[in-house]
Design a protein around this motif. Structure first.
Motif: not given
Length: 490
Positions: A3-8, A18-29, A46-51
């Motif tokens: 949920x911390x967009x800037x940090x991601x 170090x952040x592998x497994x903590x969250x996943x980056x999805x690319x809208x395009x 702008x094309x990133x979403x985090x899960x």
């Protein structure tokens, strides 16, 4: 963290592993999801979403990146650090509970309603238990496709899919390749897999100092069940559908894992147990960062950063071995355990090296004649009480167990003192904050490091190490010059 967009965004732009497994980056395009350290050029923010999970990204319609293979990243360290409902559920899902018992079985093990479990998983991970189990099935299928010569139909059912059609659809949806294409892509330039054996690479977050992990496992290995041979730790595995053997060897950027299973449906659970044994999902940056704030402990951390807490593949087995080892030497504890294995363990039909037996279950030991144990009467009684508590379910130490409840039950068993209870909490339950202030090795190391040497004073001082006191114990133990603190010799 997702949920911390800037940090991601910063983690993705710096390709921070170090952040592998903590969250996943999805690319809208591209409709692809990646791990933060993906080697491709990072997309525009702008094309990133985090899960928070691969399952959540898959449910949102994204497929796994073929370059960074996000499904193969280390697991989130949270599930082994926490003792709440979500963490317990994730450990059980990793062990294959949903595939074997369904969501009602998962909820029953957790002591909550199905609706409560689904609601909490969805709120924190963006996916319910079925979707999380489906993501794990896809990962298991990929491993079998790429590392074995099994027919696709066998792989489908071994991975937990109800039908070949569902298997095909899931693989295409998650990896954008058919199962056959996935095998062809992975097999280029590789020798064919040996029948009945799987060779895997288990990732971890660097740094990792393996000496205390493998040194302790080798020093305490029970003959017939475990051995150190040819630069690897070998042991037998008792699994839900059958049994197997595994060898684990440290490599610079992964742990080499060779598995042989009587039933391939046990693959996901076997991998989960091996990762848990070696604490491979730990976050060494967080652990070492906190412990370094103590100037007395910092030199030990700086000397060999990334120490892990050796755990177990079978919590009940470890609890019995811990009780057998009370107030005796390591060699004597191994001898006592080996006698139990010979008398009550299940022999392997085909021994592998020095591996001849599975460690006996508590049910198999329930009728044990106390007189057969070569130890004082008081300790014999403690062993018998522990066996009966485990066999009856009064003492639950499985991956989904409640740590507080298990500790309370251990404290109620006559003959089990604080040292044994904390050792079981550390290695069987996996509590990262378990602490052993009365341990002789810890007290000696504390004195050398000019830390308080009495248990009460050391406990007060160690409050600043929370929630990582189990890791502090590893650094203290490893400061001594003994075999369990260093890589073993063949």
């Amino acid at each position: 963290m997702h949920t911390d967009f800037d940090r991601c965004v910063r983690a993705v732009q710096s390709k921070d592993a170090r952040f592998d497994g903590w969250f996943f980056t999805a690319v809208l395009t591209t409709r692809i999801y990646c791990r933060p350290s993906c080697p491709v050029v990072p997309p525009k923010p702008a094309n990133m979403r985090f899960y928070p999970s691969a399952a959540a990204a898959q449910q949102a319609g994204f497929r796994a990146c073929k370059r960074c293979r996000p499904d193969a990243s280390p697991g989130s360290p949270q599930w082994n650090e926490r003792a709440d409902l979500v963490a317990r559920a994730m450990r059980l899902i990793g062990d294959g509970t949903v595939d074997r018992e369904g969501v009602p079985g998962l909820a029953a093990r957790l002591g909550y309603s199905t609706r409560q479990v689904e609601r909490q998983l969805l709120a924190e991970l963006g996916a319910g238990p079925l979707a999380l189990a489906r993501a794990q099935r896809a990962q298991t299928a990929r491993i079998l496709i790429e590392t074995s010569a099994l027919p696709m139909a066998d792989i489908a059912f071994a991975a937990g899919f109800a039908s070949i059609r569902t298997f095909n659809e899931t693989v295409r949806e998650v990896f954008a390749l058919t199962p056959t294409e996935l095998r062809e892509r992975a097999g280029r330039g590789k020798p064919p897999a040996a029948p009945g054996s799987l060779t895997l690479r288990l990732p971890f977050r660097a740094p990792l100092t393996p000496g205390n992990l493998f040194g302790l496992l080798a020093a305490t290995a029970v003959p017939g069940v475990e051995e150190w041979r040819d630069g690897a730790y070998h042991r037998t595995l008792r699994l839900p559908y059958g049994h197997g053997t595994v060898s684990l060897a440290p490599r610079p950027d992964h742990i080499e894992c060779r598995l042989s299973l009587t039933d391939q449906r046990d693959l996901a659970g076997a991998i989960s147990r091996c990762r848990r044994l070696l604490d491979l999902d730990a976050d060494p940056e967080a652990v070492d960062g906190l412990l370094r704030t103590d100037p007395r402990l910092a030199p030990l951390v700086d000397k060999a950063p990334g120490r892990r807490v050796p755990r177990t593949v079978d919590p009940e087995e470890f609890a019995l071995r811990a009780v057998l080892g009370q107030q005796v030497s390591t060699a004597a504890a191994r001898t006592l355990a080996a006698r139990l294995v010979t008398a009550h363990g299940e022999p392997l039909q085909t021994p592998v090296g020095g591996l001849t037996h599975l460690f006996p279950t508590s049910e198999a030991l329930a009728a044990l004649d106390p007189a057969a144990l070569a130890m004082p009467a008081g300790r014999r009684a403690t062993v018998v009480r522990t066996v009966r508590a485990l066999a009856s379910g009064e003492l639950a130490l499985g991956v989904g167990s409640d740590w507080g409840r298990a500790r309370a039950r251990l404290a109620e068993l006559p003959g089990i003192g604080p040292w044994t209870a904390e050792l079981i909490a550390m290695r069987a339950l996996g509590d990262p904050d378990a602490f052993l202030p009365t341990d002789l090795g810890v007290r000696r190391a504390a004195a050398r490091a000019e830390l308080p040497a009495t248990p009460a004073a050391l406990t007060r001082h160690a409050a600043a190490w929370r929630p990582w006191r189990a890791y502090a114990v590893q650094y203290l133990w490893s400061s001594d010059d003994h075999a369990a603190a260093r890589m073993p010799n063949d």
